[in-house]
Scaffold this motif. Sequence first.
Motif, PDB file in Angstrom:
ATOM      1  N   PHE A 156       0.842  -1.199   0.000  1.00  0.00           N
ATOM      2  CA  PHE A 156       0.000   0.000   0.000  1.00  0.00           C
ATOM      3  C   PHE A 156       0.872   1.241   0.000  1.00  0.00           C
ATOM      4  O   PHE A 156       2.025   1.219   0.426  1.00  0.00           O
ATOM      5  CB  PHE A 156      -0.964   0.019   1.201  1.00  0.00           C
ATOM      6  CG  PHE A 156      -0.312   0.234   2.544  1.00  0.00           C
ATOM      7  CD1 PHE A 156      -0.045   1.520   3.023  1.00  0.00           C
ATOM      8  CD2 PHE A 156       0.039  -0.844   3.334  1.00  0.00           C
ATOM      9  CE1 PHE A 156       0.543   1.711   4.260  1.00  0.00           C
ATOM     10  CE2 PHE A 156       0.632  -0.666   4.574  1.00  0.00           C
ATOM     11  CZ  PHE A 156       0.896   0.618   5.038  1.00  0.00           C
ATOM     12  N   THR A 157       0.299   2.312  -0.512  1.00  0.00           N
ATOM     13  CA  THR A 157       0.937   3.625  -0.504  1.00  0.00           C
ATOM     14  C   THR A 157      -0.099   4.639  -0.054  1.00  0.00           C
ATOM     15  O   THR A 157      -1.190   4.711  -0.629  1.00  0.00           O
ATOM     16  CB  THR A 157       1.471   4.010  -1.896  1.00  0.00           C
ATOM     17  OG1 THR A 157       2.437   3.034  -2.307  1.00  0.00           O
ATOM     18  CG2 THR A 157       2.122   5.384  -1.887  1.00  0.00           C
ATOM     19  N   ILE A 158       0.253   5.405   0.971  1.00  0.00           N
ATOM     20  CA  ILE A 158      -0.601   6.482   1.462  1.00  0.00           C
ATOM     21  C   ILE A 158       0.105   7.790   1.158  1.00  0.00           C
ATOM     22  O   ILE A 158       1.272   7.961   1.517  1.00  0.00           O
ATOM     23  CB  ILE A 158      -0.840   6.388   2.987  1.00  0.00           C
ATOM     24  CG1 ILE A 158      -1.517   5.074   3.364  1.00  0.00           C
ATOM     25  CG2 ILE A 158      -1.667   7.589   3.473  1.00  0.00           C
ATOM     26  CD1 ILE A 158      -1.592   4.827   4.864  1.00  0.00           C
ATOM     27  N   ARG A 159      -0.589   8.687   0.481  1.00  0.00           N
ATOM     28  CA  ARG A 159      -0.066  10.032   0.250  1.00  0.00           C
ATOM     29  C   ARG A 159      -1.005  11.004   0.957  1.00  0.00           C
ATOM     30  O   ARG A 159      -2.216  10.972   0.747  1.00  0.00           O
ATOM     31  CB  ARG A 159       0.012  10.359  -1.240  1.00  0.00           C
ATOM     32  CG  ARG A 159       0.840  11.612  -1.534  1.00  0.00           C
ATOM     33  CD  ARG A 159       1.188  11.757  -3.014  1.00  0.00           C
ATOM     34  NE  ARG A 159       0.035  11.723  -3.878  1.00  0.00           N
ATOM     35  CZ  ARG A 159      -0.726  12.772  -4.178  1.00  0.00           C
ATOM     36  NH1 ARG A 159      -0.462  13.949  -3.682  1.00  0.00           N
ATOM     37  NH2 ARG A 159      -1.762  12.640  -4.985  1.00  0.00           N
ATOM     38  N   VAL A 160      -0.439  11.836   1.842  1.00  0.00           N
ATOM     39  CA  VAL A 160      -1.238  12.759   2.640  1.00  0.00           C
ATOM     40  C   VAL A 160      -1.140  14.172   2.081  1.00  0.00           C
ATOM     41  O   VAL A 160      -0.227  14.493   1.318  1.00  0.00           O
ATOM     42  CB  VAL A 160      -0.803  12.747   4.128  1.00  0.00           C
ATOM     43  CG1 VAL A 160      -1.092  11.393   4.760  1.00  0.00           C
ATOM     44  CG2 VAL A 160       0.656  13.107   4.283  1.00  0.00           C
ATOM     45  N   THR A 161      -2.075  15.014   2.473  1.00  0.00           N
ATOM     46  CA  THR A 161      -2.099  16.400   2.004  1.00  0.00           C
ATOM     47  C   THR A 161      -1.086  17.271   2.736  1.00  0.00           C
ATOM     48  O   THR A 161      -0.732  18.340   2.248  1.00  0.00           O
ATOM     49  CB  THR A 161      -3.510  16.996   2.177  1.00  0.00           C
ATOM     50  OG1 THR A 161      -3.887  16.898   3.567  1.00  0.00           O
ATOM     51  CG2 THR A 161      -4.524  16.256   1.306  1.00  0.00           C
ATOM     52  N   ASP A 162      -0.636  16.809   3.910  1.00  0.00           N
ATOM     53  CA  ASP A 162       0.327  17.565   4.708  1.00  0.00           C
ATOM     54  C   ASP A 162       1.200  16.551   5.448  1.00  0.00           C
ATOM     55  O   ASP A 162       0.670  15.627   6.067  1.00  0.00           O
ATOM     56  CB  ASP A 162      -0.423  18.451   5.714  1.00  0.00           C
ATOM     57  CG  ASP A 162       0.460  19.411   6.466  1.00  0.00           C
ATOM     58  OD1 ASP A 162       1.539  18.986   6.951  1.00  0.00           O
ATOM     59  OD2 ASP A 162       0.068  20.580   6.607  1.00  0.00           O
ATOM     60  N   PRO A 163       2.524  16.711   5.426  1.00  0.00           N
ATOM     61  CA  PRO A 163       3.397  15.729   6.072  1.00  0.00           C
ATOM     62  C   PRO A 163       3.189  15.592   7.583  1.00  0.00           C
ATOM     63  O   PRO A 163       3.609  14.597   8.174  1.00  0.00           O
ATOM     64  CB  PRO A 163       4.810  16.213   5.752  1.00  0.00           C
ATOM     65  CG  PRO A 163       4.679  17.610   5.292  1.00  0.00           C
ATOM     66  CD  PRO A 163       3.279  17.786   4.781  1.00  0.00           C
ATOM     67  N   LYS A 164       2.498  16.533   8.206  1.00  0.00           N
ATOM     68  CA  LYS A 164       2.244  16.419   9.653  1.00  0.00           C
ATOM     69  C   LYS A 164       1.463  15.151   9.985  1.00  0.00           C
ATOM     70  O   LYS A 164       1.578  14.618  11.081  1.00  0.00           O
ATOM     71  CB  LYS A 164       1.519  17.651  10.191  1.00  0.00           C
ATOM     72  CG  LYS A 164       0.059  17.772   9.763  1.00  0.00           C
ATOM     73  CD  LYS A 164      -0.589  19.017  10.314  1.00  0.00           C
ATOM     74  CE  LYS A 164      -2.071  19.077   9.959  1.00  0.00           C
ATOM     75  NZ  LYS A 164      -2.709  20.250  10.551  1.00  0.00           N
TER      76      LYS A 164
END
Length: 183
Positions: A156-164
């Motif tokens: 799986f790969t999760i990409r978030v809108t903010d690295p926090k």
Amino acid sequence: MTYIFDVWTWGREGNTLDGTLTSLIGDGVRLGDGPDHGTGFGLKLLMDAWFQGFGATDIDPGTAAEFAECFELILGKRVWIDDEGFVLDHRTKEPVVPKVNAYSAYEGQLDGGRGTSDGHAYLLTKPRGEEFRRRADAVIASFAVDPEADGDQAGFTIRVTDPKYLAHMASHISFRTAFTGAE
């Protein structure tokens, strides 16, 4: 609690986290519905790692509060009550002033669930799935799952809108989750 997946993370880079899910229930990796299994599952994995104590000192208090609110959205909020049904402060477990009857104040919001913890009673509000999905869409830019053809694993790969939202996800951590990926 029945755990559904072992979760292993291979590392984060910027706004992206990679890892592997291994089914603990056999019969292949079961991920629920949806073309990409929904941004909600990605957020649930990040929340669950935080809840289990991973990187708790690395995450800022505001993000921790967001994760706590998201748990209330999917599981329902605990409304602490005394023996007469009056609302207690969630931190001190003392009656709120002025007194508030929980059944009246939360009319239409309670799901019938109740319980006790540390000798204090609580009622549960209904989960707010639609609100959780909106929150997940604001936090998770994308969540992709790539099941292996012949096994019980999926990358799986999760990409978030903010690295926090990944601050607590050190590379090479593992935990178990009861979340299924069903939205």
